[in-house]
Write a protein that holds these residues in place. Structure first.
Motif, PDB file in Angstrom:
ATOM      1  N   PHE A  83       0.787  -1.378   0.096  1.00 17.92           N
ATOM      2  CA  PHE A  83      -0.029  -0.044   0.060  1.00 17.92           C
ATOM      3  C   PHE A  83       0.797   1.240   0.005  1.00 17.92           C
ATOM      4  N   LEU A  84       1.863   1.170   0.754  1.00 14.46           N
ATOM      5  CA  LEU A  84       2.917   2.567   0.807  1.00 14.46           C
ATOM      6  C   LEU A  84       3.252   2.768  -0.377  1.00 14.46           C
ATOM      7  N   THR A  85       3.829   1.672  -1.144  1.00 14.16           N
ATOM      8  CA  THR A  85       4.618   1.968  -2.433  1.00 14.16           C
ATOM      9  C   THR A  85       3.725   2.205  -3.525  1.00 14.16           C
ATOM     10  N   GLN A  86       2.579   2.082  -3.220  1.00 13.30           N
ATOM     11  CA  GLN A  86       1.311   2.560  -4.027  1.00 13.30           C
ATOM     12  C   GLN A  86       1.135   4.119  -4.110  1.00 13.30           C
ATOM     13  N   GLY A  87       1.766   4.600  -2.919  1.00 17.36           N
ATOM     14  CA  GLY A  87       1.650   5.902  -2.802  1.00 17.36           C
ATOM     15  C   GLY A  87       0.162   6.624  -2.369  1.00 17.36           C
ATOM     16  N   CYS A  88      -0.663   6.503  -3.373  1.00 16.94           N
ATOM     17  CA  CYS A  88      -1.761   7.341  -3.087  1.00 16.94           C
ATOM     18  C   CYS A  88      -3.144   6.467  -2.785  1.00 16.94           C
ATOM     19  N   SER A  89      -2.795   5.251  -2.416  1.00 14.76           N
ATOM     20  CA  SER A  89      -3.957   4.226  -2.150  1.00 14.76           C
ATOM     21  C   SER A  89      -4.835   4.532  -1.151  1.00 14.76           C
ATOM     22  N   ARG A  90      -4.283   5.318   0.018  1.00 10.23           N
ATOM     23  CA  ARG A  90      -4.936   5.837   1.267  1.00 10.23           C
ATOM     24  C   ARG A  90      -5.244   7.264   1.164  1.00 10.23           C
ATOM     25  N   PHE A  91      -5.204   7.857   0.116  1.00  9.52           N
ATOM     26  CA  PHE A  91      -5.305   9.403   0.048  1.00  9.52           C
ATOM     27  C   PHE A  91      -6.628   9.760   0.626  1.00  9.52           C
ATOM     28  N   ASP A  92      -6.592  10.728   1.411  1.00  7.07           N
ATOM     29  CA  ASP A  92      -8.068  11.145   2.091  1.00  7.07           C
ATOM     30  C   ASP A  92      -8.468  12.393   1.309  1.00  7.07           C
ATOM     31  N   ALA A  93      -9.085  12.297   0.142  1.00  5.83           N
ATOM     32  CA  ALA A  93      -9.516  13.243  -0.464  1.00  5.83           C
ATOM     33  C   ALA A  93     -10.313  14.379  -0.015  1.00  5.83           C
ATOM     34  N   GLY A  94     -11.301  13.543   1.188  1.00  8.91           N
ATOM     35  CA  GLY A  94     -12.114  14.724   1.834  1.00  8.91           C
ATOM     36  C   GLY A  94     -11.418  15.854   2.503  1.00  8.91           C
ATOM     37  N   ASN A  95     -10.128  15.553   2.970  1.00 10.33           N
ATOM     38  CA  ASN A  95      -9.465  16.584   3.672  1.00 10.33           C
ATOM     39  C   ASN A  95      -8.375  17.555   2.878  1.00 10.33           C
ATOM     40  N   ALA A  96      -8.489  16.908   1.843  1.00  6.27           N
ATOM     41  CA  ALA A  96      -7.607  17.639   0.826  1.00  6.27           C
ATOM     42  C   ALA A  96      -8.414  19.048   0.148  1.00  6.27           C
ATOM     43  N   PRO A  97      -7.479  20.058  -0.303  1.00  6.49           N
ATOM     44  CA  PRO A  97      -7.952  20.808  -1.250  1.00  6.49           C
ATOM     45  C   PRO A  97      -8.440  20.369  -2.509  1.00  6.49           C
ATOM     46  N   SER A  98      -9.688  20.766  -2.999  1.00  9.45           N
ATOM     47  CA  SER A  98     -10.022  20.039  -4.276  1.00  9.45           C
ATOM     48  C   SER A  98      -9.524  20.927  -5.345  1.00  9.45           C
ATOM     49  N   LYS A  99      -9.177  22.321  -4.958  1.00  5.89           N
ATOM     50  CA  LYS A  99      -8.875  23.151  -6.172  1.00  5.89           C
ATOM     51  C   LYS A  99      -7.513  23.833  -5.609  1.00  5.89           C
ATOM     52  N   ILE A 100      -6.428  23.785  -6.656  1.00  2.00           N
ATOM     53  CA  ILE A 100      -5.019  24.360  -6.156  1.00  2.00           C
ATOM     54  C   ILE A 100      -4.517  25.201  -7.290  1.00  2.00           C
ATOM     55  N   LEU A 101      -4.440  26.395  -6.883  1.00  2.00           N
ATOM     56  CA  LEU A 101      -3.898  27.594  -8.071  1.00  2.00           C
ATOM     57  C   LEU A 101      -2.495  27.750  -7.610  1.00  2.00           C
ATOM     58  N   LEU A 102      -1.222  27.698  -8.331  1.00  2.00           N
ATOM     59  CA  LEU A 102      -0.112  28.239  -8.061  1.00  2.00           C
ATOM     60  C   LEU A 102       0.045  29.285  -9.131  1.00  2.00           C
ATOM     61  N   VAL A 103       0.376  30.509  -8.662  1.00  2.00           N
ATOM     62  CA  VAL A 103       0.616  31.657  -9.542  1.00  2.00           C
ATOM     63  C   VAL A 103       2.065  32.034  -9.311  1.00  2.00           C
TER      64      VAL A 103
END
Ligand SMILES: [Zn+2]
Length: 489
Positions: free
Chosen positions: A34-54
């Motif tokens: 699971f760890l090597t797959q990196g994002c398999s436990r990604f908690d999308a609910g607590n992450a920003p859904s929109k990210i802007l870098l200027v």
């Protein structure tokens, strides 16, 4: 042995001992998978859904009213920064556009990602980037840049689903054009998670802001602004310029910053409009600052950047706003832009380990607590053939606040500054602080040894001719790449 192992565990009639062994093995192996797959436990609910870098090119922090500058150059950013965290002392890793942006996007020093000068080389295909990281977590990613050299396809910066850059022979384009493309892209993102990087070019030479910004900071406007577009003259020594010309050029530079502030306001507004549920995570940075003829000596650059490692060309703005999630504050601890990518990764997917040279300061963004002070490194771009002897040698610096040591490999003695007592870096203390000098010099040498120059790009100090041939080859390679991408015939 391996075959035996498989045969035994492939046997349906297992003994109790075998089952115990099997469950032990699985308990070790499965989490590792699971760890090597990196994002398999990604908690999308607590992450920003929109990210802007200027990233606003060529913007030194001390010319922004958001950073205390007396002229109202950035009324929007001044208001907006109060909603989030302002990094008071952020430093670019190199005062050159393409290498610095590659560091912002990878969290790696240029010696590691390999882009050591503009339009020179491409990132290694497997170099991890912020865009790849977000793409793996379901974000639709885009880069909309004002400079052709920052086209991720050209530089091989991985992880962008959509890219939009100027087409040759055009090398750069205005904020208006960039914003139009950004707005079109955002209009199609309904219901998607996204990461958008927008790059603006305005403050870069030549200083030619459109009205009302051209006259905004000039007391007696003139009709003749042409001379301020004469790049060569302004890139030369400030000694050749009259005081009045210098003041005018600085005011035009401030006008470009004000024009950028307005453009940033429009793009941030667009990001908020495209994020009806929850605020977007917004980051505003610059790739490097700008010399504004502060050093009136005959052998130093007047205006511009890329050559010197003084604060006017490396201290940059870094603002992070994520309303409702970050504690509005000002963090004083000096940070490097290699810290940006790991910080964003940590805000998105906390607790991951990343292959970067930087470190996450996400905890400080959430808590208002200053991060632990940590030294970081700066470097000037490489030059192959130059008009100045010192430019033929690599130049590096360590900032271990309040100390900063700059070393040129072609010179015996470096320059040591106490940034708190001497923020303009005017008095080198190499003669009066031998212990500090020795310690910092040893650390800087160790960093150089741990981060050897990419071999293809080493400066040709003893073989200027070979260097020029290499430059010629690079130009050809660049043309080839442009041709391959259909930018030129
Ligand atoms: Zn730049």
């Amino acid at each position: 042995m391996r075959r035996q192992f498989i045969q035994r565990f492939g046997d349906r009639s297992r003994s109790v001992v075998q089952l115990v062994v099997l469950s032990t093995v699985l308990s070790v192996v499965l989490p590792a998978i699971f760890l090597t797959q990196g994002c398999s436990r990604f908690d999308a609910g607590n992450a920003p859904s929109k990210i802007l870098l200027v990233s606003i090119d060529t913007t030194r922090a001390d010319r922004l009213s958001a950073y205390g500058y007396k002229r109202p150059t950035t009324p929007f950013l001044k208001r907006f920064s109060k909603l989030g965290v302002r990094m008071e002392n952020a430093f670019a890793v190199m005062p050159t556009t393409d290498p610095s942006h590659a560091s912002i996007l990878t969290g790696q020093y240029p010696r590691k990602h390999g882009i050591m000068r503009n339009a020179a080389r491409r990132l290694d295909a497997d170099a991890p980037t912020l865009a790849t990281f977000l793409q793996e977590r379901g974000y639709r990613t885009a880069a909309i840049t004002a400079r052709i050299g920052l086209d991720p396809e050209l530089r091989h910066i991985a992880g962008f689903d959509d890219t939009n850059a100027p087409r040759a022979p055009k090398k750069w384009r205005s904020a208006g054009e960039v914003l139009r493309h950004a707005s079109e892209w955002l209009d199609e993102r309904e219901g998607e998670r996204w990461f958008l990087w927008v790059h603006l070019w305005e403050p870069h030479l030549p200083y030619e802001p459109a009205q009302p910004y051209r006259d905004k900071f000039i007391k007696r406007p003139t009709r003749d602004y042409r001379r301020y577009s004469e790049l060569d003259r302004f890139l030369e020594s400030a000694e050749q310029l009259k005081e009045q010309e210098i003041l005018r050029a600085r005011s035009l530079y401030d006008g470009e910053i004000a024009a950028s502030d307005r453009a940033v306001q429009r793009i941030v507004q667009g990001a908020y409009d495209a994020a009806p549920q929850g605020s977007p995570l917004v980051l505003i940075v610059s790739d490097h600052g700008e010399s504004l003829a502060e050093r009136r000596s005959s052998d130093l650059i007047g205006f511009g950047h890329g050559v010197l490692l003084f604060n006017e060309t490396v201290r940059v703005p870094w603002l992070t706003v994520w309303e409702g999630q970050l504690e509005p504050s000002v963090l004083e601890t000096p940070l490097s832009l290699v810290d940006l990518a790991p910080t964003v990764m940590d805000l998105v997917d906390p607790g991951r380990r990343y292959e970067t040279d930087g470190r996450s300061v996400a905890t400080s963004l959430r808590s208002r607590e200053e991060p632990e002070p940590r030294a970081f490194y700066l470097e000037r771009r490489l030059f192959n053939s130059t008009f100045r002897e010192d430019l033929r040698h690599p130049e590096t610096a360590i900032v271990d606040y309040p100390w900063k040591l700059i070393e040129n490999e072609g010179e015996d003695v470096g320059e040591l500054y106490h940034l708190e007592r001497d923020p303009l870096e005017e008095v080198s203390l190499v003669g009066s602080e031998p212990k500090i000098l020795e310690a910092l010099s040893a650390r800087l040498a160790r960093w150089r040894a741990d981060h050897p120059l990419p071999r293809q790009q080493g400066p040709k100090t003893r073989m200027a001719e070979q260097g020029e041939r290499e430059q010629e080859l690079e130009r050809e390679r660049e043309q080839e790449a442009l041709r391959a991408l259909g930018y030129i015939d």
